[in-house]
Motif scaffolding. Structure first.
Motif, PDB file in Angstrom:
ATOM      1  N   TYR A   1     -20.651  -8.748  26.646  1.00 23.00           N
ATOM      2  CA  TYR A   1     -21.288 -10.052  26.454  1.00 23.00           C
ATOM      3  C   TYR A   1     -21.685 -10.217  24.994  1.00 23.00           C
ATOM      4  CZ  TYR A   1     -23.955 -14.241  27.315  1.00 23.00           C
ATOM      5  OH  TYR A   1     -24.387 -15.542  27.287  1.00 23.00           O
ATOM      6  N   LYS A   2     -22.360  -9.195  24.486  1.00 21.67           N
ATOM      7  CA  LYS A   2     -22.893  -9.265  23.130  1.00 21.67           C
ATOM      8  C   LYS A   2     -21.766  -9.347  22.095  1.00 21.67           C
ATOM      9  CE  LYS A   2     -26.134  -6.638  20.323  1.00 21.67           C
ATOM     10  NZ  LYS A   2     -25.292  -5.651  19.653  1.00 21.67           N
ATOM     11  N   ASN A   3     -20.725  -8.585  22.319  1.00 24.05           N
ATOM     12  CA  ASN A   3     -19.646  -8.531  21.321  1.00 24.05           C
ATOM     13  C   ASN A   3     -18.656  -9.675  21.417  1.00 24.05           C
ATOM     14  OD1 ASN A   3     -20.706  -6.237  20.402  1.00 24.05           O
ATOM     15  ND2 ASN A   3     -19.217  -4.859  21.370  1.00 24.05           N
TER      16      ASN A   3
ATOM     17  N   TYR B   1      -9.908 -15.546  29.760  1.00 21.60           N
ATOM     18  CA  TYR B   1     -10.318 -15.567  31.167  1.00 21.60           C
ATOM     19  C   TYR B   1     -10.544 -14.147  31.688  1.00 21.60           C
ATOM     20  CZ  TYR B   1      -9.666 -16.017  36.247  1.00 21.60           C
ATOM     21  OH  TYR B   1      -9.791 -15.935  37.605  1.00 21.60           O
ATOM     22  N   GLN B   2      -9.602 -13.247  31.354  1.00 20.67           N
ATOM     23  CA  GLN B   2      -9.751 -11.846  31.785  1.00 20.67           C
ATOM     24  C   GLN B   2     -11.004 -11.204  31.189  1.00 20.67           C
ATOM     25  OE1 GLN B   2      -6.067  -9.992  30.669  1.00 20.67           O
ATOM     26  NE2 GLN B   2      -4.960 -10.908  32.390  1.00 20.67           N
ATOM     27  N   ILE B   3     -11.271 -11.555  29.941  1.00 22.73           N
ATOM     28  CA  ILE B   3     -12.467 -10.998  29.293  1.00 22.73           C
ATOM     29  C   ILE B   3     -13.727 -11.456  30.043  1.00 22.73           C
ATOM     30  CG2 ILE B   3     -13.841 -10.982  27.170  1.00 22.73           C
ATOM     31  CD1 ILE B   3     -11.164 -11.295  25.621  1.00 22.73           C
ATOM     32  N   TYR B   4     -13.746 -12.732  30.419  1.00 19.53           N
ATOM     33  CA  TYR B   4     -14.883 -13.242  31.205  1.00 19.53           C
ATOM     34  C   TYR B   4     -15.008 -12.464  32.519  1.00 19.53           C
ATOM     35  CZ  TYR B   4     -16.533 -17.368  28.613  1.00 19.53           C
ATOM     36  OH  TYR B   4     -17.121 -18.202  27.700  1.00 19.53           O
ATOM     37  N   GLU B   5     -13.866 -12.265  33.186  1.00 18.09           N
ATOM     38  CA  GLU B   5     -13.892 -11.524  34.459  1.00 18.09           C
ATOM     39  C   GLU B   5     -14.446 -10.117  34.246  1.00 18.09           C
ATOM     40  OE1 GLU B   5     -13.478 -12.524  37.408  1.00 18.09           O
ATOM     41  OE2 GLU B   5     -11.799 -13.906  37.686  1.00 18.09           O
ATOM     42  N   LYS B   6     -14.027  -9.503  33.153  1.00 19.72           N
ATOM     43  CA  LYS B   6     -14.484  -8.137  32.871  1.00 19.72           C
ATOM     44  C   LYS B   6     -15.996  -8.124  32.612  1.00 19.72           C
ATOM     45  CE  LYS B   6     -14.065  -4.389  29.506  1.00 19.72           C
ATOM     46  NZ  LYS B   6     -15.450  -4.500  29.027  1.00 19.72           N
ATOM     47  N   ILE B   7     -16.435  -9.084  31.788  1.00 18.49           N
ATOM     48  CA  ILE B   7     -17.867  -9.128  31.458  1.00 18.49           C
ATOM     49  C   ILE B   7     -18.693  -9.417  32.710  1.00 18.49           C
ATOM     50  CG2 ILE B   7     -19.624 -10.402  30.152  1.00 18.49           C
ATOM     51  CD1 ILE B   7     -17.512 -10.768  27.946  1.00 18.49           C
ATOM     52  N   ASN B   8     -18.097 -10.188  33.622  1.00 15.24           N
ATOM     53  CA  ASN B   8     -18.794 -10.533  34.863  1.00 15.24           C
ATOM     54  C   ASN B   8     -19.193  -9.289  35.654  1.00 15.24           C
ATOM     55  OD1 ASN B   8     -19.882 -12.371  36.644  1.00 15.24           O
ATOM     56  ND2 ASN B   8     -18.001 -12.529  37.860  1.00 15.24           N
ATOM     57  N   SER B   9     -18.445  -8.206  35.447  1.00 14.58           N
ATOM     58  CA  SER B   9     -18.783  -6.991  36.196  1.00 14.58           C
ATOM     59  C   SER B   9     -19.801  -6.115  35.456  1.00 14.58           C
ATOM     60  CB  SER B   9     -17.502  -6.191  36.481  1.00 14.58           C
ATOM     61  OG  SER B   9     -16.880  -5.866  35.252  1.00 14.58           O
ATOM     62  N   GLU B  10     -20.183  -6.525  34.250  1.00 16.07           N
ATOM     63  CA  GLU B  10     -21.268  -5.798  33.563  1.00 16.07           C
ATOM     64  C   GLU B  10     -22.539  -5.949  34.385  1.00 16.07           C
ATOM     65  OE1 GLU B  10     -22.091  -6.979  29.502  1.00 16.07           O
ATOM     66  OE2 GLU B  10     -19.978  -6.840  28.960  1.00 16.07           O
TER      67      GLU B  10
ATOM     68  N   ASN C   1     -25.682  -5.345  33.342  1.00 21.67           N
ATOM     69  CA  ASN C   1     -26.938  -5.542  32.609  1.00 21.67           C
ATOM     70  C   ASN C   1     -27.125  -6.979  32.128  1.00 21.67           C
ATOM     71  OD1 ASN C   1     -24.836  -5.462  30.902  1.00 21.67           O
ATOM     72  ND2 ASN C   1     -25.798  -4.168  29.348  1.00 21.67           N
ATOM     73  N   LEU C   2     -26.385  -7.914  32.755  1.00 23.63           N
ATOM     74  CA  LEU C   2     -26.499  -9.307  32.319  1.00 23.63           C
ATOM     75  C   LEU C   2     -27.798  -9.929  32.815  1.00 23.63           C
ATOM     76  CD1 LEU C   2     -22.900 -10.662  33.107  1.00 23.63           C
ATOM     77  CD2 LEU C   2     -23.799  -9.919  30.891  1.00 23.63           C
ATOM     78  N   SER C   3     -28.404 -10.753  31.964  1.00 18.56           N
ATOM     79  CA  SER C   3     -29.582 -11.497  32.416  1.00 18.56           C
ATOM     80  C   SER C   3     -29.106 -12.630  33.323  1.00 18.56           C
ATOM     81  CB  SER C   3     -30.335 -12.070  31.220  1.00 18.56           C
ATOM     82  OG  SER C   3     -29.580 -13.134  30.657  1.00 18.56           O
ATOM     83  N   LYS C   4     -30.060 -13.285  34.001  1.00 20.63           N
ATOM     84  CA  LYS C   4     -29.722 -14.380  34.904  1.00 20.63           C
ATOM     85  C   LYS C   4     -28.996 -15.500  34.152  1.00 20.63           C
ATOM     86  CE  LYS C   4     -32.361 -16.841  38.297  1.00 20.63           C
ATOM     87  NZ  LYS C   4     -33.716 -17.188  38.702  1.00 20.63           N
TER      88      LYS C   4
END
Ligand SMILES: [Zn+2]
Length: 646
Positions: free
Chosen positions: A40-42, A98-107, A109-112
Motif C-alpha cells: 500500500y505504502k509503496n 489491477y493485480q497489484i490492487y488484488e495483491k495489496i488487498n490481501s495485506e 495491516n491495512l486500515s479501514k
C-alpha cells in the motif's frame, strides 16, 4: 497569494505542457508497477501523488474554461480533455495495476480507510472489464465507444429539434407575463418564443391562449423522433454489457458502485414514496382542476399545468420573489452563512488577500481553532464568458502524500447570481441563497475531510447516489426562520426579514409538492424498470404507460414522447440512477430533522456530526455511518414531511 491560475501564454501552451506532464506520469507509473516490494505504502501512495498532480494541473484549465471562457481556453480544453480521458481509461484497463490492487488487498495491516481505497479500486477495475478475457474486453471497449456515440447523437437530435422551432405571437396573449420575460422574447416589434428552456417555460407559464400553449407543448414533447431507434440500441447494448460483466441486467450493474443495496430496494423505495404521496398529488390536481374551471377549462391537460399552477399560486400565496431580494444582499448573505457555520461546526472562514482570475472572485481560508484547514474560492456573480448554473469544483484534495506531507484542500464555488455594479449591490433571490447553501454543503464535504487517503478523501470516492447528501442537508437551513433571521436584513433599512415573508418562502417551496413529487418518481421508476430486462422500443413505451397509470395524476396526450428527450438517462450519467436525487435527499431529510430536534446548535450534535459523519469524505457509506451515528433507521417519512406532503 497569486491564484490567477494560468496566464494567456500558459493557456495557449497548456496542451503541449500537459502532454509532457502526462508522459512523465506514464513513465512514473511504469516504474511504480515494476517496484519490487509492492505494498500500500509503496504503490498506492505514490500512485495517488500522480493522480493528484494531474488533477490539480488540469483543473486550472477546466476551471478557467468554465469561468473565463475564451476561444483560447476552449481550444486548449478541447485538445487536452481527450488526453486526460485516454490516460484514465488506460489505467482502468491496466491488468497489471489491477493485480497489484488484488495483491495489496490481501495485506492484513491495512486500515479501514485503506481497505476502502482498495475495495473501491478493485470494484472500478472490474466494472471496466479489466479481468475479462481479451475478446470480451475488446467487446466491452466497443460497446462503451458505441454508447458514447449514441449518447452524443441522442443529445444532438434534441438540440437540433429544439433549434428548429419558433413561434411568433401577438402581445395580447402575453398580458400576464412579467416584463423581463417579455423583453427577452422581443425581436424588433415581434414576440418570438422558442423551445429553449427559459423561453419555453416563460411561455407555458404565462401565455393566456390555450391553443398556442398546446402548439408549443406539442412541438416540445415531440422533439427528436429519431431517438426512438437510438433508445432501443442503447438499451440493447447496456443489457449486453451487463451480461458480459456478470450481472443479470443493467440496473444491477448500475447499482453495483452505488450506496443502494439492490435494484429491487431502489424500486421499493420509489414505489413506497409514490404510494404515500399519491393522495396529496391527487388533492393538488383536484384543486388546480377546480380553479381552472373558473376560467372555463373543464378538462385540464398537461399543457395547462404550468399556467394555472402559477395563477393559482399567485392568488393563494401572493408570493413575489422580487420583494425578498432587498433582504439578501450578496455580501451579507455570505457573512451570514459563515456566521451560521461558525456557530454550527465551530469553523471559521476568513477573507484572504489574493490575486485571482477575476476581480469579482474572492478567496477565504478555513480555520478550526486557529489552525488552517484549507482554502475556499467564491466566484458568484454572472458575467459574460461564464458557464450557466452553479457548482462546486474540487481543486485539491486533503490527503497525506508519499513523502508524508499533509496536503490541504482547496475548492471553488461558482454561481451566476445577479451582478453588482459600482452603484448597486448584488441582491439575491431566495433560490440563489438556497443555491449558495447547497454548494457550500459540497464544499464543506470536500474541505472538512479528515481522511489521509487521496482516493476516498473529501468528495473522492463518494457514491453517486449520496454525493448530494451534504449539499441537500445544508440547503434546508436556508428555509429555517432562525437561520434566515441571522442575516436577512434589508440592505437599506437594516430591518430583519418579517416572519410572514419567511412563511411565504416555505409555502412557495411546498406549493403543490405532491404533483412535483410523483412526477420525479415517475421518471425514477421508469428509468429503473427499463433497465431491468432486455427492452424493445414498444417495451419502453409500454413501461412508461404502466408507470404512469400507477403513479401519475395526469396522463399527457397520446402524441407526447417523453422518453425521446430523457437525456439524463440516455445521454448523461443517470442511467438506472435517476433515483439518486431522492435517495440522497431522504438521508439529508433524516439528518436535517435530527439537527432541528437538537435545536440546531445544541447538545454538540453538529460537532459530533462533523467528526463522525461529514469528515469521513468518501471513505465510508454515509447511510450506514449515519444510521449508526443516529441510532435509528433512515425513513421515507422525513422526506415527505420536509416537502409538506405528510
Ligand atoms: Zn449538488
Amino acid at each position: 497569494m497569486d491564484y490567477t491560475l494560468l496566464n494567456e501564454n500558459e493557456i495557449e501552451n497548456f496542451p503541449v505542457n500537459f502532454s509532457e506532464k502526462l508522459q512523465d506520469a506514464k513513465d512514473a507509473l511504469e516504474n511504480l508497477k515494476n517496484t519490487d516490494d509492492l505494498s500500500y505504502k509503496n504503490f498506492i501512495r505514490p500512485f495517488a501523488d500522480i493522480v493528484h498532480d494531474l488533477h490539480k494541473e488540469f483543473t486550472k484549465l477546466s476551471h478557467l474554461n468554465s469561468v473565463n471562457n475564451t476561444n483560447k481556453t476552449q481550444e486548449a480544453y478541447k485538445k487536452t480533455l481527450p488526453m486526460v480521458t485516454e490516460f484514465f481509461t488506460d489505467v482502468s484497463l491496466d491488468g497489471k495495476i489491477y493485480q497489484i490492487y488484488e495483491k495489496i488487498n490481501s495485506e492484513n495491516n491495512l486500515s479501514k480507510v485503506q481497505k476502502a481505497v482498495i475495495e473501491k479500486g478493485i470494484r472500478d477495475f472490474r466494472l471496466a472489464g479489466v479481468h475479462l478475457p481479451e475478446k470480451e474486453k475488446e467487446r466491452v471497449r466497443q460497446i462503451n465507444l458505441r454508447l458514447s456515440e449514441l449518447g452524443n447523437s441522442f443529445f444532438q437530435n434534441i438540440l437540433d429539434d429544439t433549434d428548429k422551432f419558433s413561434m411568433e405571437v401577438e402581445e395580447s396573449v402575453l398580458s400576464e407575463m412579467p416584463e423581463s420575460e417579455k423583453q427577452a422574447a422581443k425581436e424588433g416589434d415581434k414576440y418570438i418564443f422558442t423551445l429553449q428552456m427559459p423561453s419555453f417555460i416563460a411561455f407555458m407559464t404565462y401565455c393566456s391562449d390555450r391553443k398556442l400553449r398546446e402548439k408549443m407543448y406539442k412541438a416540445f414533447m415531440t422533439r427528436a423522433p429519431k431517438n426512438e431507434d437510438i433508445i432501443e440500441e442503447i438499451l440493447t447494448l447496456r443489457y449486453e454489457l451487463s451480461q458480459i460483466l456478470g450481472f443479470n441486467n443493467f440496473a444491477e450493474l448500475s447499482i453495483y458502485d452505488k450506496a443502494a443495496g439492490t435494484a429491487e430496494e431502489v424500486i421499493e423505495f420509489q414505489e413506497d414514496l409514490a404510494a404515500k404521496c399519491k393522495q396529496k398529488a391527487q388533492n393538488d390536481f383536484a384543486e388546480l382542476q377546480s380553479f381552472a374551471q373558473k376560467y372555463n377549462v373543464k378538462n385540464l391537460q398537461s399543457y395547462d399545468l404550468m399556467y394555472f399552477s402559477e395563477k393559482l399560486k399567485k392568488e393563494k400565496l401572493n408570493f413575489n420573489e422580487e420583494e425578498l431580494r432587498p433582504y439578501f444582499e450578496k455580501n451579507a448573505v455570505i457573512e451570514g452563512l459563515f456566521t451560521f457555520l461558525q456557530k454550527l461546526f465551530n469553523i471559521e472562514f476568513k477573507p484572504e488577500k489574493a490575486v485571482l482570475w477575476h476581480k469579482k472572485a474572492r478567496c477565504y481560508k478555513l480555520y478550526i481553532d486557529g489552525v488552517e484547514q484549507g482554502t475556499l474560492f467564491m466566484d458568484l456573480e454572472a458575467r459574460k464568458g461564464k458557464k450557466d448554473g452553479a457548482w462546486m469544483n474540487d481543486w485539491v484534495t486533503k490527503y497525506t502524500n508519499s513523502a508524508g506531507e499533509k496536503i490541504l484542500p482547496k475548492a471553488f464555488i461558482v454561481a451566476n447570481f445577479p451582478p453588482s455594479t459600482e452603484t448597486n449591490p448584488s441582491l439575491l433571490r431566495h433560490r440563489d441563497v438556497e443555491t449558495l447553501f447547497h454548494e457550500m454543503g459540497h464544499a464543506l464535504h470536500h474541505l472538512l475531510s479528515n481522511v489521509d487517503e487521496y482516493f476516498v478523501s473529501g468528495v473522492n470516492g463518494i457514491e453517486w447516489d449520496l454525493v448530494e447528501f451534504p449539499s441537500q442537508l445544508l440547503e434546508n437551513f436556508a428555509f429555517e426562520p432562525e437561520i434566515l433571521k441571522m442575516f436577512a436584513r434589508h440592505y437599506k433599512t437594516g430591518e430583519i426579514i418579517p416572519e410572514k415573508l419567511i412563511c411565504k418562502i416555505v409555502d412557495n417551496k411546498n406549493f403543490h409538492s405532491g404533483m412535483g413529487f410523483v412526477r420525479q418518481l415517475e421518471f425514477g421508476l421508469f428509468d429503473m424498470y427499463i433497465h431491468m430486462r432486455k427492452m424493445s422500443a414498444e417495451g419502453v413505451e409500454k413501461t412508461l404507460d404502466e408507470v404512469r397509470d400507477r403513479v401519475a395524476v395526469i396522463k399527457p396526450p397520446e402524441y407526447t414522447k417523453f422518453q425521446n428527450q430523457f437525456a439524463h438517462i440516455f445521454a448523461g450519467g443517470y442511467a438506472a440512477g435517476y433515483y439518486s436525487y431522492k435517495w440522497a435527499e431522504r438521508l439529508s431529510a433524516n439528518a436535517f430533522y435530527d439537527f432541528v430536534n437538537n435545536n440546531i446548535f445544541d447538545n454538540g450534535f453538529a460537532q459530533k456530526f462533523l467528526d463522525e459523519v461529514l469528515s469521513l469524505g468518501g471513505s465510508a457509506n454515509f447511510e450506514d455511518v449515519y444510521e449508526k451515528f443516529s441510532g435509528k433507521k433512515i425513513d421515507n417519512e422525513s422526506l415527505l414531511k420536509l416537502h409538506g406532503i405528510i
